[in-house]
Design a protein around this motif. Structure first.
Motif, mmCIF file in Angstrom:
data_model
loop_
_atom_site.group_PDB
_atom_site.id
_atom_site.type_symbol
_atom_site.label_atom_id
_atom_site.label_comp_id
_atom_site.label_asym_id
_atom_site.label_seq_id
_atom_site.Cartn_x
_atom_site.Cartn_y
_atom_site.Cartn_z
ATOM 1 N N GLY A 45 0.675 -1.352 0.059
ATOM 2 C CA GLY A 45 0.150 -0.326 0.418
ATOM 3 C C GLY A 45 0.565 0.982 -0.517
ATOM 4 N N GLU A 46 1.679 1.230 0.697
ATOM 5 C CA GLU A 46 2.949 2.051 0.711
ATOM 6 C C GLU A 46 4.138 2.125 -0.278
ATOM 7 O OE1 GLU A 46 2.984 4.811 2.995
ATOM 8 O OE2 GLU A 46 1.027 4.005 4.380
ATOM 9 N N PRO A 48 3.326 1.418 -3.654
ATOM 10 C CA PRO A 48 2.850 0.369 -4.736
ATOM 11 C C PRO A 48 3.738 0.166 -5.997
ATOM 12 C CG PRO A 48 2.476 2.858 -5.001
ATOM 13 C CD PRO A 48 3.005 2.703 -3.378
ATOM 14 N N TRP A 82 0.495 4.108 10.881
ATOM 15 C CA TRP A 82 1.802 4.125 9.916
ATOM 16 C C TRP A 82 2.774 4.848 9.019
ATOM 17 C CZ3 TRP A 82 3.284 -0.415 11.629
ATOM 18 C CH2 TRP A 82 2.829 -1.668 12.162
ATOM 19 N N VAL A 83 3.902 4.650 9.635
ATOM 20 C CA VAL A 83 4.746 6.186 8.768
ATOM 21 C C VAL A 83 5.730 4.926 7.961
ATOM 22 C CG1 VAL A 83 6.567 8.297 8.953
ATOM 23 C CG2 VAL A 83 5.062 7.711 10.821
ATOM 24 N N ARG A 85 9.077 5.145 4.771
ATOM 25 C CA ARG A 85 10.360 6.004 4.213
ATOM 26 C C ARG A 85 11.116 4.655 3.570
ATOM 27 N NH1 ARG A 85 7.546 9.674 5.445
ATOM 28 N NH2 ARG A 85 7.857 11.634 6.296
#
Ligand SMILES: [Zn+2]
Ligand SMILES: [Zn+2]
Lengths: 135, 315
Positions: A45-46, A48, A82-83, A85
């Motif tokens: 999800g974060e 893609p 959630w974070v 990077r």
């Protein structure tokens, strides 16, 4: 000026009241520690379109690091959210471990550092430098 | 009836404060007893409310300059519009809302103003407390200048101030997941919880949409309207969510990021791009902007195998 100060003090008291009610209600999102499947769903999800090779899960299940090419995809828990990077994989590999947490410098003023729990089962770094070189 | 054209007869926001408190407590209680949908995380709530309180203080710092500029423009106005005429209130309602639309669009599309507005979008939650996560640096970013043309036209400063207050209070109640959709005619004309959820979503599909204040008609007119769909629930926050709940990080992180980029820039073009390009602009295009995120999302959607018509018919 006096009226403004009184108004601000009253607002601050009301803010404290609302925070107390929010804390009492316990209506945050439920938290389940990450396993590999949950971490992969979260990463998909974060990030893609990125397919992580292998996923390292933090000792407390509150974060994960995955390798995708030259990048380390990092997710960690903040409150009930959630974070995420990414950072260079080679820098993640040499990140220091202090007091049971690996400190990942994310080089972003909005999220400077991820601190993920390291346990005996999930040591950091996740592969030996020799393995990393071979990959 | 006479109304002072300079000092507002009342402040809609001040009057609404008790309503804010009661409705936030009510939203929490309804969620607690499972009567409505709302998610509150206590530290997130504290940050939102703290930003609201701080914005009151920050506003005081620039209030003098804003007032002086406003009065100067009002002295040089084109016309004198009466505060007691109903048509003047109708006119200021539409014109203020149009101004808000362009202020808000600018605040998302250009990084300098995004730096002042981004904090409103930093919560990963969407509840009534999120509405109070207000800017501390709007005065410095100078977006208040956009309302001066109304003063120059001849709308009394007090009238514009009251209308701005009404707009802010209107936009408060739409920050909720407790209301799904309102009647069709209302959704067609007004900004609603559904439209504004889209505005707070970080899903690529929903980025840079629904800038409306009170009326959604501007988004429909200027091509920035995206409806909320049941197939894709909104995920709230910004593209790169904040790493902690530190209120000063919420207020200043994008300014810090701009400073870092400017320090590393190598040409006037880079300086201009980092300051006034779209958020996410970079000289080599290595970072994502809303446009690139949307393009990548569209490409992924196009690459997804769509079921053949006969398959759908069989199901
Ligand atoms: Zn916005
Ligand atoms: Zn909002």
């Amino acid at each position: 000026m006096n009226a403004t100060l009184i108004q601000l003090a009253a607002s601050a008291a009301l803010v404290a009241l609302m925070i107390a009610v929010a804390g009492w209600a316990r209506i945050a999102r439920p938290f389940a520690p990450l396993d590999e499947a949950a971490a992969r769903t979260l990463l998909a999800g974060e990030f893609p379109g990125r397919i992580p090779d292998r996923v390292w899960i933090a000792g407390d299940g509150a974060g994960a690091v995955a390798r995708s090419g030259e990048d380390a995809l990092v997710v960690y828990r903040l409150g009930d959210s959630w974070v995420a990077r990414s950072m260079p994989w080679r820098l993640a590999m040499v990140a220091p471990v202090r007091r049971g947490r690996v400190l990942l410098k994310l080089r972003d003023p909005a999220a400077p550092m991820a601190r993920l729990a390291v346990s005996g089962v999930n040591p950091w770094p996740p592969e030996t430098p020799a393995e990393a070189l071979a990959a | 009836m006479t109304l002072d054209p300079i000092t507002p007869a009342f402040s809609p926001v001040d009057w609404a404060v008790p309503v804010f408190v009661v409705t936030i407590v009510l939203e929490i209680l309804l969620a607690r007893f499972r009567k409505a949908r709302a998610v509150y995380e206590v530290r997130d709530t504290a940050t939102s409310l703290g930003m609201g309180l701080g914005s009151q203080i920050a506003g005081l710092l620039t209030a003098g300059v804003v007032l002086a500029a406003t009065l100067w423009v009002y002295e040089h106005r084109l016309f004198t519009l009466p505060m007691t005429a109903w048509w003047a209130w109708v006119a200021v309602f539409f014109l203020e809302d149009l101004t808000y639309y362009w202020f808000h669009r600018l605040s998302h599309e250009r990084r300098f103003w995004w730096a002042a507005h981004v904090n409103h979008h930093t919560s990963q939650h969407y509840n009534l407390s999120t509405a109070l996560r207000q800017t501390w640096t709007g005065g410095i970013a100078g977006t208040w200048l956009l309302w001066l043309p109304l003063i120059f036209l001849g709308f009394p400063p007090a009238m514009v101030a009251i209308q701005k207050g009404i707009s802010l209070v209107y936009q408060y109640w739409i920050h909720t997941e407790a209301i799904k959709k309102l009647p069709r005619w209302f959704e067609a004309v007004f900004n609603t919880p559904s439209h504004h959820r889209v505005h707070h979503a970080r899903n690529p599909r929903y980025l840079d949409a629904n800038y409306a204040g009170i009326l959604i008609i501007w988004d429909r007119m200027f091509g920035s309207y995206i409806p909320e769909t049941d197939e894709e629930p909104c995920r709230y926050g910004v593209v790169h969510n904040l790493g902690d709940f530190n209120i000063f990080r919420v207020a200043f992180h994008e300014w810090m990021a701009i400073g870092k980029d400017l320090a590393g820039s190598r040409s006037p073009r880079e300086v201009v791009g980092y300051l006034f390009g779209p958020p996410g602009w970079s000289p080599d295009g290595s970072r994502d902007t809303s446009a690139t995120l949307k393009a990548k999302w569209r490409a992924r959607e196009a690459a997804m195998p769509t079921p053949a018509p006969e398959q759908i018919a069989a199901e």
